[in-house]
Design a protein around this motif. Structure first.
Motif, PDB file in Angstrom:
ATOM      1  N   VAL A  12       1.140  -1.344   0.231  1.00 10.37           N
ATOM      2  CA  VAL A  12      -0.166  -0.355   0.213  1.00 10.37           C
ATOM      3  C   VAL A  12       0.788   1.403   0.473  1.00 10.37           C
ATOM      4  N   LYS A  13       0.618   2.007  -0.569  1.00 13.25           N
ATOM      5  CA  LYS A  13       0.892   3.466  -0.552  1.00 13.25           C
ATOM      6  C   LYS A  13       1.087   4.273   0.908  1.00 13.25           C
ATOM      7  N   SER A  14      -0.249   4.205   1.657  1.00 10.89           N
ATOM      8  CA  SER A  14      -0.871   4.264   2.699  1.00 10.89           C
ATOM      9  C   SER A  14      -1.280   4.211   4.072  1.00 10.89           C
ATOM     10  N   ILE A  15      -0.413   3.198   4.998  1.00 11.90           N
ATOM     11  CA  ILE A  15      -1.028   2.769   5.796  1.00 11.90           C
ATOM     12  C   ILE A  15      -2.068   3.006   6.436  1.00 11.90           C
ATOM     13  N   GLU A  16      -1.728   3.629   7.040  1.00 12.20           N
ATOM     14  CA  GLU A  16      -2.981   4.803   7.788  1.00 12.20           C
ATOM     15  C   GLU A  16      -4.294   5.300   6.879  1.00 12.20           C
ATOM     16  N   ASP A  62      13.203   3.878  -2.989  1.00 12.87           N
ATOM     17  CA  ASP A  62      14.120   2.570  -3.874  1.00 12.87           C
ATOM     18  C   ASP A  62      13.615   1.221  -2.890  1.00 12.87           C
ATOM     19  N   GLY A  63      13.044   1.062  -1.882  1.00 14.50           N
ATOM     20  CA  GLY A  63      12.401  -0.076  -1.327  1.00 14.50           C
ATOM     21  C   GLY A  63      11.922  -0.736  -2.246  1.00 14.50           C
ATOM     22  N   PRO A  64      12.046  -2.558  -1.744  1.00 17.93           N
ATOM     23  CA  PRO A  64      11.057  -3.493  -2.713  1.00 17.93           C
ATOM     24  C   PRO A  64       9.257  -3.221  -2.807  1.00 17.93           C
ATOM     25  N   VAL A  65       8.948  -2.906  -1.914  1.00 16.63           N
ATOM     26  CA  VAL A  65       7.488  -2.506  -1.601  1.00 16.63           C
ATOM     27  C   VAL A  65       7.447  -1.405  -2.839  1.00 16.63           C
ATOM     28  N   ALA A  66       7.883   0.496  -2.696  1.00 15.88           N
ATOM     29  CA  ALA A  66       7.527   0.941  -3.504  1.00 15.88           C
ATOM     30  C   ALA A  66       7.735   0.481  -5.157  1.00 15.88           C
ATOM     31  N   ARG A  67       9.139  -0.144  -5.058  1.00 22.94           N
ATOM     32  CA  ARG A  67       8.708  -0.646  -6.789  1.00 22.94           C
ATOM     33  C   ARG A  67       8.068  -1.225  -7.151  1.00 22.94           C
ATOM     34  N   PHE A  68       7.198  -3.115  -6.530  1.00 20.59           N
ATOM     35  CA  PHE A  68       6.405  -3.517  -7.002  1.00 20.59           C
ATOM     36  C   PHE A  68       5.250  -2.732  -6.488  1.00 20.59           C
ATOM     37  N   ILE A  69       4.594  -1.276  -6.155  1.00 19.28           N
ATOM     38  CA  ILE A  69       4.311  -0.438  -6.835  1.00 19.28           C
ATOM     39  C   ILE A  69       3.717   0.293  -7.808  1.00 19.28           C
ATOM     40  N   GLU A  70       5.219   0.693  -8.072  1.00 17.30           N
ATOM     41  CA  GLU A  70       5.182   1.191  -8.936  1.00 17.30           C
ATOM     42  C   GLU A  70       5.033   0.184 -10.542  1.00 17.30           C
ATOM     43  N   LYS A  71       5.387  -0.962 -10.365  1.00 21.82           N
ATOM     44  CA  LYS A  71       5.514  -1.720 -11.623  1.00 21.82           C
ATOM     45  C   LYS A  71       4.124  -2.303 -11.947  1.00 21.82           C
TER      46      LYS A  71
END
Length: 134
Positions: A12-16, A62-71
């Motif tokens: 998710v982009k925002s846990i909140e 550059d974290g794996p979750v950020a890359r996953f969301i980007e892709k």
């Protein structure tokens, strides 16, 4: 080998914002919050029966979750299975030719030992194996 589904990881982009959605719509309650520095991720869990949903928010672009969301966008990132004796299971999987992301367990949220199997060996699904001290 596998005891049960431990949790389903959702990027998710925002846990909140996402935890509010799950709380308001489904009545689920957030349990704890933890930052796993080595994985560049913040996590919370939402217990559901004897398994959980895990919300994952990247702490770095550059974290794996950020890359996953980007892709792929926000959504289910992995499924985790509860196991006993993770080291032994990893040895067997390696012997059987399964490609591993983690050849040895690493620290996971809540003090678990975790290891990921490479999606190229699991029909495109990122699988986490999780061992908890119960």
């Amino acid at each position: 080998m596998i005891k049960k589904i431990d949790h389903i990881g959702i990027a998710v982009k925002s846990i909140e914002k996402t935890s509010e959605l799950f709380s308001n719509i489904l009545g689920l309650k957030v349990v704890g919050e933890e930052i796993i520095e080595e994985q560049k991720v913040k996590v919370v869990f939402l217990p559901l029966g004897d398994s959980e949903l895990e919300l994952l928010e990247s702490t770095s672009p550059d974290g794996p979750v950020a890359r996953f969301i980007e892709k792929k966008g926000e959504g289910i990132q992995h499924i985790a299975f509860r196991v006993d004796n993770l080291e032994k299971i990893l040895e067997k999987l390696k012997e059987d030719g399964i490609r591993l992301i983690d050849e040895k367990p690493r620290y996971g949220a809540g003090g678990t030992k975790i290891a990921f199997l490479h999606p190229k060996s699991t029909n495109g699904i990122l699988i986490e194996l999780s061992e908890r001290n119960e």
